[in-house]
Design an enzyme around this catalytic site. Structure first.
Site, short mmCIF file in Angstrom:
data_model
loop_
_atom_site.label_atom_id
_atom_site.label_comp_id
_atom_site.label_asym_id
_atom_site.label_seq_id
_atom_site.Cartn_x
_atom_site.Cartn_y
_atom_site.Cartn_z
N SER A 153 0.84 -1.20 0.00
CA SER A 153 0.00 0.00 0.00
C SER A 153 0.87 1.24 0.00
O SER A 153 1.97 1.24 0.56
CB SER A 153 -0.87 0.00 1.26
OG SER A 153 -1.53 1.24 1.43
N TYR A 191 -1.21 -0.42 10.22
CA TYR A 191 -1.36 -0.85 8.83
C TYR A 191 -0.18 -0.38 7.99
O TYR A 191 0.41 -1.15 7.23
CB TYR A 191 -2.67 -0.31 8.27
CG TYR A 191 -2.90 -0.66 6.82
CD1 TYR A 191 -3.33 -1.93 6.45
CD2 TYR A 191 -2.71 0.29 5.82
CE1 TYR A 191 -3.54 -2.26 5.13
CE2 TYR A 191 -2.93 -0.02 4.49
CZ TYR A 191 -3.34 -1.30 4.14
OH TYR A 191 -3.55 -1.61 2.82
#
Length: 163
Positions: A142, A155
């Site tokens: 990501s 995350y």
């Protein structure tokens, strides 16, 4: 993505989103697809939309479950040519606030799924890919891994670990 006939691809985190779209596309290109996800009902629905696909339930944070997923894929199709490690615990992402307020369990679950689980998937799959004379491994990361958001630090750190 052409020439995927006679190829078996394991798509982890394939019940919805990027994983489901990838599973459908792989089937369109001729691959046989095993869809692994913690949500078996949704994985089965995605598999039914794909054509030559089968769904298995597994937990990306559990090494025994990961090993069972790879074994089930091999038992069903007889080989493995590719792995798409796409799973992430999206429930944890929803409560991943900031570094000052995050509970330790958010960090532990996020790292277990995204970092350790991805490594265990690669480790479980790699011998069979090599046995076939090679293959492909794709791991989803990501932009959060590099942009330094104020929210979702667990995350972001986990995706940096995937990188």
């Amino acid at each position: 993505m052409k020439n995927l006939e006679d190829k078996v691809i394991l798509v982890c985190g394939g019940a919805s989103g990027i994983g489901a779209a990838s599973a459908r596309r792989l089937c369109e290109e001729g691959a046989s697809v095993a869809i692994g996800d913690i949500n078996l009902e949704l994985a089965e629905k995605t598999a039914s939309e794909c054509g030559n696909a089968v769904a298995f339930r597994y937990d990306q944070a559990d090494e025994a479950s990961i090993n069972a997923l790879v074994s089930q894929t091999l038992a069903h199709y007889g080989k493995l040519n590719g792995l798409f490690a796409n799973a992430a615990d999206l429930q944890t992402v929803l409560v991943d606030g900031d570094v000052l307020s995050n509970d330790i369990h958010i960090w532990e679950r996020t790292m277990a799924v995204n970092v350790t689980g991805t490594a265990m998937l690669v480790r479980a799959s790699l011998p069979y890919l090599l046995e076939q004379g090679g293959g492909a491994i794709v791991c989803t990361s990501s932009g959060a891994s590099t942009i330094g958001e104020a929210e979702r630090p667990a995350y972001a750190a986990s995706k940096a670990g995937v990188n």
